[in-house]
Design a protein around this motif. Structure first.
Motif, PDB file in Angstrom:
ATOM      1  N   TYR A 142       0.800  -1.304  -0.036  1.00  0.00           N
ATOM      2  CA  TYR A 142      -0.070   0.187  -0.033  1.00  0.00           C
ATOM      3  C   TYR A 142       0.815   1.192   0.075  1.00  0.00           C
ATOM      4  CZ  TYR A 142      -3.969   3.057   0.959  1.00  0.00           C
ATOM      5  OH  TYR A 142      -4.818   4.030   0.693  1.00  0.00           O
ATOM      6  N   GLU A 143       2.006   1.414   0.932  1.00  0.00           N
ATOM      7  CA  GLU A 143       2.705   2.666   0.964  1.00  0.00           C
ATOM      8  C   GLU A 143       3.942   2.278   0.268  1.00  0.00           C
ATOM      9  OE1 GLU A 143       3.113   5.029   4.464  1.00  0.00           O
ATOM     10  OE2 GLU A 143       1.423   4.162   5.420  1.00  0.00           O
ATOM     11  N   ARG A 144       4.016   1.254  -0.471  1.00  0.00           N
ATOM     12  CA  ARG A 144       5.199   0.980  -1.299  1.00  0.00           C
ATOM     13  C   ARG A 144       5.068   0.923  -2.764  1.00  0.00           C
ATOM     14  NH1 ARG A 144       5.223  -2.698   3.327  1.00  0.00           N
ATOM     15  NH2 ARG A 144       7.248  -2.193   4.436  1.00  0.00           N
ATOM     16  N   GLY A 145       4.271   1.959  -3.206  1.00  0.00           N
ATOM     17  CA  GLY A 145       4.039   2.271  -4.623  1.00  0.00           C
ATOM     18  C   GLY A 145       2.548   2.212  -4.727  1.00  0.00           C
ATOM     19  N   TRP A 146       1.623   1.577  -4.128  1.00  0.00           N
ATOM     20  CA  TRP A 146       0.021   1.503  -4.488  1.00  0.00           C
ATOM     21  C   TRP A 146      -0.549   2.854  -4.235  1.00  0.00           C
ATOM     22  CZ3 TRP A 146      -2.978  -3.251  -4.499  1.00  0.00           C
ATOM     23  CH2 TRP A 146      -4.290  -2.968  -4.732  1.00  0.00           C
ATOM     24  N   ARG A 147      -0.429   3.573  -3.083  1.00  0.00           N
ATOM     25  CA  ARG A 147      -1.110   4.856  -3.023  1.00  0.00           C
ATOM     26  C   ARG A 147      -0.493   5.823  -3.589  1.00  0.00           C
ATOM     27  NH1 ARG A 147      -3.495   8.854  -1.910  1.00  0.00           N
ATOM     28  NH2 ARG A 147      -5.197   9.174  -0.321  1.00  0.00           N
ATOM     29  N   GLN A 148       0.860   5.874  -3.955  1.00  0.00           N
ATOM     30  CA  GLN A 148       1.659   6.796  -4.477  1.00  0.00           C
ATOM     31  C   GLN A 148       0.822   6.945  -6.069  1.00  0.00           C
ATOM     32  OE1 GLN A 148       2.786   4.715  -2.515  1.00  0.00           O
ATOM     33  NE2 GLN A 148       4.503   5.628  -1.298  1.00  0.00           N
ATOM     34  N   GLY A 149       0.381   5.602  -6.547  1.00  0.00           N
ATOM     35  CA  GLY A 149      -0.099   5.499  -7.715  1.00  0.00           C
ATOM     36  C   GLY A 149      -1.348   6.507  -8.118  1.00  0.00           C
ATOM     37  N   PHE A 150      -2.009   6.852  -6.899  1.00  0.00           N
ATOM     38  CA  PHE A 150      -3.305   7.513  -7.030  1.00  0.00           C
ATOM     39  C   PHE A 150      -3.118   8.927  -7.706  1.00  0.00           C
ATOM     40  CE2 PHE A 150      -5.822   5.555  -3.522  1.00  0.00           C
ATOM     41  CZ  PHE A 150      -5.756   4.418  -3.944  1.00  0.00           C
ATOM     42  N   ALA A 151      -1.857   9.409  -7.886  1.00  0.00           N
ATOM     43  CA  ALA A 151      -1.502  10.672  -8.437  1.00  0.00           C
ATOM     44  C   ALA A 151      -2.088  10.591 -10.047  1.00  0.00           C
ATOM     45  CB  ALA A 151       0.103  10.928  -8.422  1.00  0.00           C
ATOM     46  N   ALA A 152      -1.981   9.424 -10.568  1.00  0.00           N
ATOM     47  CA  ALA A 152      -2.632   9.623 -11.908  1.00  0.00           C
ATOM     48  C   ALA A 152      -4.101   9.592 -12.064  1.00  0.00           C
ATOM     49  CB  ALA A 152      -2.083   7.867 -12.354  1.00  0.00           C
ATOM     50  N   ALA A 153      -4.669   9.395 -10.895  1.00  0.00           N
ATOM     51  CA  ALA A 153      -6.042   9.786 -11.104  1.00  0.00           C
ATOM     52  C   ALA A 153      -6.412  11.129 -10.425  1.00  0.00           C
ATOM     53  CB  ALA A 153      -6.850   8.575 -10.046  1.00  0.00           C
ATOM     54  N   GLY A 154      -5.326  12.049 -10.325  1.00  0.00           N
ATOM     55  CA  GLY A 154      -5.500  13.255  -9.874  1.00  0.00           C
ATOM     56  C   GLY A 154      -5.429  13.540  -8.430  1.00  0.00           C
ATOM     57  N   PHE A 155      -5.054  12.568  -7.642  1.00  0.00           N
ATOM     58  CA  PHE A 155      -4.889  13.039  -6.396  1.00  0.00           C
ATOM     59  C   PHE A 155      -3.755  13.538  -5.994  1.00  0.00           C
ATOM     60  CE2 PHE A 155      -7.978   9.441  -6.064  1.00  0.00           C
ATOM     61  CZ  PHE A 155      -8.514   9.482  -4.746  1.00  0.00           C
ATOM     62  N   PRO A 156      -3.654  14.762  -5.230  1.00  0.00           N
ATOM     63  CA  PRO A 156      -2.615  15.635  -5.130  1.00  0.00           C
ATOM     64  C   PRO A 156      -1.373  15.040  -4.239  1.00  0.00           C
ATOM     65  CG  PRO A 156      -4.271  16.295  -3.448  1.00  0.00           C
ATOM     66  CD  PRO A 156      -4.865  15.332  -4.349  1.00  0.00           C
ATOM     67  N   GLY A 157      -1.639  13.946  -3.622  1.00  0.00           N
ATOM     68  CA  GLY A 157      -0.359  13.566  -2.837  1.00  0.00           C
ATOM     69  C   GLY A 157      -0.925  13.495  -1.355  1.00  0.00           C
ATOM     70  N   ALA A 158      -0.190  12.698  -0.325  1.00  0.00           N
ATOM     71  CA  ALA A 158      -0.608  12.760   0.842  1.00  0.00           C
ATOM     72  C   ALA A 158      -0.410  13.968   1.642  1.00  0.00           C
ATOM     73  CB  ALA A 158       0.115  11.318   1.491  1.00  0.00           C
ATOM     74  N   ASP A 159       0.744  14.683   1.339  1.00  0.00           N
ATOM     75  CA  ASP A 159       0.870  15.752   2.260  1.00  0.00           C
ATOM     76  C   ASP A 159      -0.090  16.746   2.065  1.00  0.00           C
ATOM     77  OD1 ASP A 159       3.052  14.458   3.548  1.00  0.00           O
ATOM     78  OD2 ASP A 159       4.633  15.281   1.852  1.00  0.00           O
ATOM     79  N   LYS A 160      -0.390  16.905   0.818  1.00  0.00           N
ATOM     80  CA  LYS A 160      -1.281  18.054   0.375  1.00  0.00           C
ATOM     81  C   LYS A 160      -2.760  17.602   0.823  1.00  0.00           C
ATOM     82  CE  LYS A 160      -3.337  21.661  -1.821  1.00  0.00           C
ATOM     83  NZ  LYS A 160      -2.870  23.242  -1.300  1.00  0.00           N
ATOM     84  N   GLU A 161      -3.144  16.508   0.478  1.00  0.00           N
ATOM     85  CA  GLU A 161      -4.408  15.926   0.968  1.00  0.00           C
ATOM     86  C   GLU A 161      -4.716  16.011   2.854  1.00  0.00           C
ATOM     87  OE1 GLU A 161      -5.630  11.972  -0.352  1.00  0.00           O
ATOM     88  OE2 GLU A 161      -3.904  12.278  -1.662  1.00  0.00           O
ATOM     89  N   PHE A 162      -3.591  15.898   3.337  1.00  0.00           N
ATOM     90  CA  PHE A 162      -3.579  15.833   4.910  1.00  0.00           C
ATOM     91  C   PHE A 162      -3.928  17.601   5.056  1.00  0.00           C
ATOM     92  CE2 PHE A 162      -1.173  17.340   8.661  1.00  0.00           C
ATOM     93  CZ  PHE A 162      -1.976  16.815   9.419  1.00  0.00           C
ATOM     94  N   GLU A 163      -2.952  18.268   4.366  1.00  0.00           N
ATOM     95  CA  GLU A 163      -3.303  19.955   4.581  1.00  0.00           C
ATOM     96  C   GLU A 163      -4.658  20.429   4.498  1.00  0.00           C
ATOM     97  OE1 GLU A 163      -1.356  21.708   6.129  1.00  0.00           O
ATOM     98  OE2 GLU A 163       0.312  20.415   6.359  1.00  0.00           O
ATOM     99  N   MET A 164      -5.189  19.830   3.363  1.00  0.00           N
ATOM    100  CA  MET A 164      -6.623  20.378   3.052  1.00  0.00           C
ATOM    101  C   MET A 164      -7.575  19.782   4.059  1.00  0.00           C
ATOM    102  SD  MET A 164      -6.283  19.068  -0.972  1.00  0.00           S
ATOM    103  CE  MET A 164      -8.178  19.115  -1.331  1.00  0.00           C
ATOM    104  N   ALA A 165      -7.491  18.373   4.478  1.00  0.00           N
ATOM    105  CA  ALA A 165      -8.137  17.826   5.525  1.00  0.00           C
ATOM    106  C   ALA A 165      -8.135  18.851   7.131  1.00  0.00           C
ATOM    107  CB  ALA A 165      -7.988  16.696   5.905  1.00  0.00           C
ATOM    108  N   LYS A 166      -6.799  18.921   7.262  1.00  0.00           N
ATOM    109  CA  LYS A 166      -6.411  19.692   8.414  1.00  0.00           C
ATOM    110  C   LYS A 166      -7.330  21.050   8.424  1.00  0.00           C
ATOM    111  CE  LYS A 166      -2.408  21.347   9.438  1.00  0.00           C
ATOM    112  NZ  LYS A 166      -0.957  21.547   9.865  1.00  0.00           N
ATOM    113  N   GLU A 167      -7.356  21.579   7.265  1.00  0.00           N
ATOM    114  CA  GLU A 167      -7.487  23.208   7.119  1.00  0.00           C
ATOM    115  C   GLU A 167      -9.260  23.088   7.246  1.00  0.00           C
ATOM    116  OE1 GLU A 167      -7.719  26.950   3.755  1.00  0.00           O
ATOM    117  OE2 GLU A 167      -6.580  24.859   3.535  1.00  0.00           O
ATOM    118  N   TYR A 168      -9.610  22.060   6.744  1.00  0.00           N
ATOM    119  CA  TYR A 168     -11.229  21.913   6.717  1.00  0.00           C
ATOM    120  C   TYR A 168     -11.723  21.677   8.375  1.00  0.00           C
ATOM    121  CZ  TYR A 168     -16.003  20.308   5.542  1.00  0.00           C
ATOM    122  OH  TYR A 168     -17.304  19.886   5.535  1.00  0.00           O
ATOM    123  N   PHE A 169     -10.654  21.064   8.873  1.00  0.00           N
ATOM    124  CA  PHE A 169     -11.380  20.502  10.211  1.00  0.00           C
ATOM    125  C   PHE A 169     -10.882  21.419  11.343  1.00  0.00           C
ATOM    126  CE2 PHE A 169     -10.276  15.595   9.236  1.00  0.00           C
ATOM    127  CZ  PHE A 169     -11.423  15.644   8.787  1.00  0.00           C
TER     128      PHE A 169
END
Length: 288
Positions: A142-169
């Motif tokens: 999962y963290e050895r390439g699987w989740r990183q591959g989500f970038a191809a589907a438009g996900f901004p990456g874990a660090d950016k996603e976390f900052e977005m969630a933290k700001e919303y919360f």
């Protein structure tokens, strides 16, 4: 709220302010037992036993060095009051109870997975998107390439996603005692970020998969920011559960995060109702 302690047997019980029986939704008392022999290098590994005041025979268990299993009780001495509710769930068990079968199914073409699971082991049920992630091989990857591959589907990456969630919360988690749940936390990719931010009093990582939670705990133990004298003061729990039957008290949490998770939930409607139930009034839900 906590139940009345009128019964003398309950006077010394410590009730968790968040955890609840997944079926009755009643608060769970927590009893610590241990230390556990052979619990690794740490002398502080403890076994946890949880139950409600209404039914002390319905016991859930966990360990401080792994996770708390609130998906199903480890021991039920008197099931008479819950027979109707449990009839369907006891008839079939998840494929996750068979790690070898779960791993083999990841190598099988998707259309054949349910056929093989349902015919290989009578009483085993395979739900594709849910049980795919119960495989130890998927948890490892999962963290050895699987989740990183989500970038191809438009996900901004874990660090950016976390900052977005933290700001919303932020508007609902600014006070003391704030509780954030990372639902379908997988290997703890975001659970660790929430805990290390020191923005919350308590972070609870929840997942259906035993293998994901095992990998999450391994990564938590290996993270110096979570295991040192200067590490985060945030309380961090891992819980095995079903999002359609969340084992949390009504109105007990401030925010809930579900990263790239909803497409894996077998029952979207009941799951969203449960999320609404456990959030405090004005609580926030962030999903991708």
């Amino acid at each position: 709220g906590r139940p009345s302690n009128s019964d003398s047997n309950n006077k010394n019980k410590a009730y968790d302010p968040v955890f609840a029986d997944p079926l009755t939704k009643q608060p769970l008392s927590v009893t610590l037992k241990g230390p556990i022999l052979g619990g690794g290098t740490s002398p502080s590994v403890l076994r946890l036993s949880l139950n409600t005041a209404d039914d002390p025979s319905r016991i859930f268990e966990g360990r401080t060095d792994s996770y708390i299993n609130l998906l199903e009780p480890a021991k039920t001495e008197n099931d008479s009051t819950l027979d109707d509710v449990n009839e369907e769930t006891t008839r079939k068990t998840s494929v996750s109870s068979s790690p070898i079968l779960s791993s083999l199914l990841t190598l099988t073409p998707p259309p054949l997975r349910s056929v093989i699971a349902n015919n290989t082991n009578i009483g085993v049920e395979y739900i594709p998107m849910r049980d795919l992630f119960t495989s130890p091989s998927v948890s490892f990857a999962y963290e050895r390439g699987w989740r990183q591959g989500f970038a191809a589907a438009g996900f901004p990456g874990a660090d950016k996603e976390f900052e977005m969630a933290k700001e919303y919360f932020a508007p609902v988690t600014g006070g003391t005692g704030s509780v954030v749940v990372d639902m379908s936390c997988a290997t703890g990719l975001f659970t660790r970020r929430f805990a290390k931010s020191n923005e919350y009093s308590r972070v609870i990582g929840c997942d259906y998969s035993d293998s994901m939670l095992t990998e999450a705990r391994r990564r938590i133990r290996a993270d110096p920011d979570l295991n040192s004298s200067t590490s985060s003061s945030t309380r961090l729990d891992l819980v095995r559960c079903d999002v359609a039957n969340i084992p949390l008290q009504t109105g007990s949490i401030d925010a809930l995060h579900a990263g790239a998770a909803m497409h894996c939930w077998p029952e979207i409607g009941p799951s969203l109702k449960e999320i609404h139930r456990v959030l405090k009034p004005g609580g926030r839900y962030f999903a991708t």
